[in-house]
Design an enzyme around this catalytic site. Sequence first.
Site, mmCIF file in Angstrom:
data_model
loop_
_atom_site.group_PDB
_atom_site.id
_atom_site.type_symbol
_atom_site.label_atom_id
_atom_site.label_comp_id
_atom_site.label_asym_id
_atom_site.label_seq_id
_atom_site.Cartn_x
_atom_site.Cartn_y
_atom_site.Cartn_z
ATOM 1 N N ASP A 9 140.029 76.693 49.780
ATOM 2 C CA ASP A 9 139.770 76.832 51.209
ATOM 3 C C ASP A 9 138.909 75.705 51.757
ATOM 4 O O ASP A 9 138.713 75.604 52.968
ATOM 5 C CB ASP A 9 139.106 78.188 51.491
ATOM 6 C CG ASP A 9 140.008 79.089 52.321
ATOM 7 O OD1 ASP A 9 141.215 78.800 52.405
ATOM 8 O OD2 ASP A 9 139.499 80.071 52.889
ATOM 9 N N ASP A 68 137.325 93.324 50.276
ATOM 10 C CA ASP A 68 137.861 93.988 49.100
ATOM 11 C C ASP A 68 137.676 95.502 49.165
ATOM 12 O O ASP A 68 138.613 96.279 48.932
ATOM 13 C CB ASP A 68 137.209 93.424 47.829
ATOM 14 C CG ASP A 68 135.708 93.192 47.995
ATOM 15 O OD1 ASP A 68 135.121 93.736 48.952
ATOM 16 O OD2 ASP A 68 135.118 92.475 47.179
#
Length: 737
Positions: free
Chosen positions: A140, A445
């Site tokens: 990223d 998550d």
Amino acid sequence: MGSDGYLPLFETRVAKGRLLYWLYAVSMVVGLISISVYRWTHFPSETGLRRWGWIGISMAELWFIFYWLITQTLRHRPVYRYAFKDRLSERYEEVLPGVDMFVCTADAEKEPPAMVMNTVLSMMAYDYPPEKLHVYLSDDGGSEVMFYALLEASRFAGRWLPFRRRFRIEPPAPTAYFSSSVEAPIGFSKEWREIKKLYEEMKDRIDECTKVGRVPDEARRMHRAFEEWDISISSRDHRTILEIVIDGRDANTVDFEGMSMPTLVYLAREKRPGHQHNFKAGAMNALIRVSERISNSPIILNVDCDQYSNNSESIRNALCFFMDEEQSRSIAYVQFPQYCDNVTKNDLYGSDIKVINEVEHQTADANGGPLYIGSGCFHRRDVLCGKKFDANEPSVDWKELSARKVEESAEILVQTCKILASCTYEENTSWGNKMGLKYGCSVEDVITGLSIQCRGWRSVSYNTERRAFYGVAPTTLMETLIQHTRWSNGNFQIFLSKYNSLVYGHGKMPLKLRLSYCCYNLWAANCLATLYYVLAPPFYLLNGGALFPQLSSRWVLAYMYVFMAKYAYSLGEFVWVGGTMKGWCNEQRIWLYKRVTSYLYGFHGAVMKVLGFSEVSFVITAKRFDDDEGERYRKEMMEFGVDSTMFVVLAAIALFNLLALVSVVCKNIFFFFMVNSAGDAEICVLQVMLIGMIVGINLPVFEGMFVRKDKGCIPASVMYKAIAIVGLAYLSAIMVN
């Protein structure tokens, strides 16, 4: 044996010897009820400061009682899973499914490329058919240094994979293996020295490139993909960069022994100013889409860039839970615990979260399934993409799935997949909502796992004797507190949102599982009661007020029992999961530090987010460490070293309690010798004991302020601010009535 004659691929056993726990739990309930009765029956009749202090301490104790009760949903009935991978091989060796493995990195400065490549190589080295392994690196940060490191790792993999396979090397991560194997093993010393030399040369080239921040010109000329970095780009402004570094389908792509190699893919998704990229969740969703076109494996493993494989059998272990003929239908993901390989002997910062890994997750498994904790987790692809559980649906045809193949050439796949990773692809789609990982929360998550379980699926916690994964723990107190700030902030955001497990999971999840989520979602809320409990007793001691029963009162027995029983059980539990006595003391210290700093900041940030005054942020935990800092960490010296308001809070609490303790001791010495009286000792003994315990816990803070002179000590600016705050608090305590 199953109804069709097959033996199960896994079994579940309930933990034995829980009588001691139930005796402890019942006695604690009696003690807590007694404390509540005491607070109610001894409510001060007079108005003023003491009444407000009594109300505050009563509310803090009510919160602790409430929180202790819900945490018992993660204690009462742990279960343990056992996989039989030999049976898996006997029945499914020829039709084993493909596995797509995602490694996520975001910053080449905080996450050293050499460390990331260690993780990538360990993923490629599983004991599994290589043509069915597909490793995807999501960068990223869009760093050319990271891509260069991946090219170096791909070349080294051609020698590392056959070496690991031939000699059954464990762990399959080269850095971990060569660190633990200092001398050449007998029997293959020549091969060992040769591979180690190649590894060190590769690592040196990567480290040198990382240090100068530029790829060597020779390497740039050898690979056309570096042309992507010829134009001016930044980590937040660049087009999609996608490269299939190793195409496992290519018959000419083989390792040193002529065996096929796993597919290896580099992806830096497109980022543009003004477009929300959604941090790790956005990177994961881009990987899900891209991998569906390139390999489309039914099983996905995702790991953080520092979390290397420590057990080459982990894939087969996980598949036992997905491929069992009778028990696997409802299993969406298999979560392995997170451990760190660099924790000190006594786990200075409590990074190994032993009790969470080996008690709480196992009990959550019994309640309906553990949380998805973002790394070391095997998923069913279709579930991650939004599929709901249907009990009437036929079982998975693994033979059909294993026969699926992607026919397009690598060049065509690269061009079509770049669109899937563009910054505009998700507009007006269900990605980040009904598909993929959830957006809008810093703990994507946890909220993703919750939504999966609310669609009817369950999850499994599995912990092998040889740990499946190892990561890197923070080596400074500041990094530890920042990490827990993000975790507590994100979890409290979930509690305050529509995804509150008590509401969102109503009718979809068992009550015990919904309460299990609350244990973590309410981490941040613990800050208020804890702050009151560490500040009010010294304040009222200086003011002359008692907040606890006298030593001669029978009510003191309830407080003494609850205190001793809770900490005795906590110590026993910690030692039972492999901790040490000193490690437990460190755990209690970090528990306090997190509650009065990380959780306070997390609480404030979550409330501001709900009120619309702040946006979601994601702070990367640094994985690069200073040599002196590392040496102090190995000596288990707590690292401060920076001017932070978190350290001001810790120093102020420590000094205020020390001032109150010294004050009451001096006062009672005076009364004993000059007036022949016990003073306040008998009245405030519990208060003094609590303050003394807080002072003892904060010994590293006092050492950092007054004894240490190294770079890891508490800066003078922090100490002066803390002293000023304590001075104001002291004046308030002695002047206010």
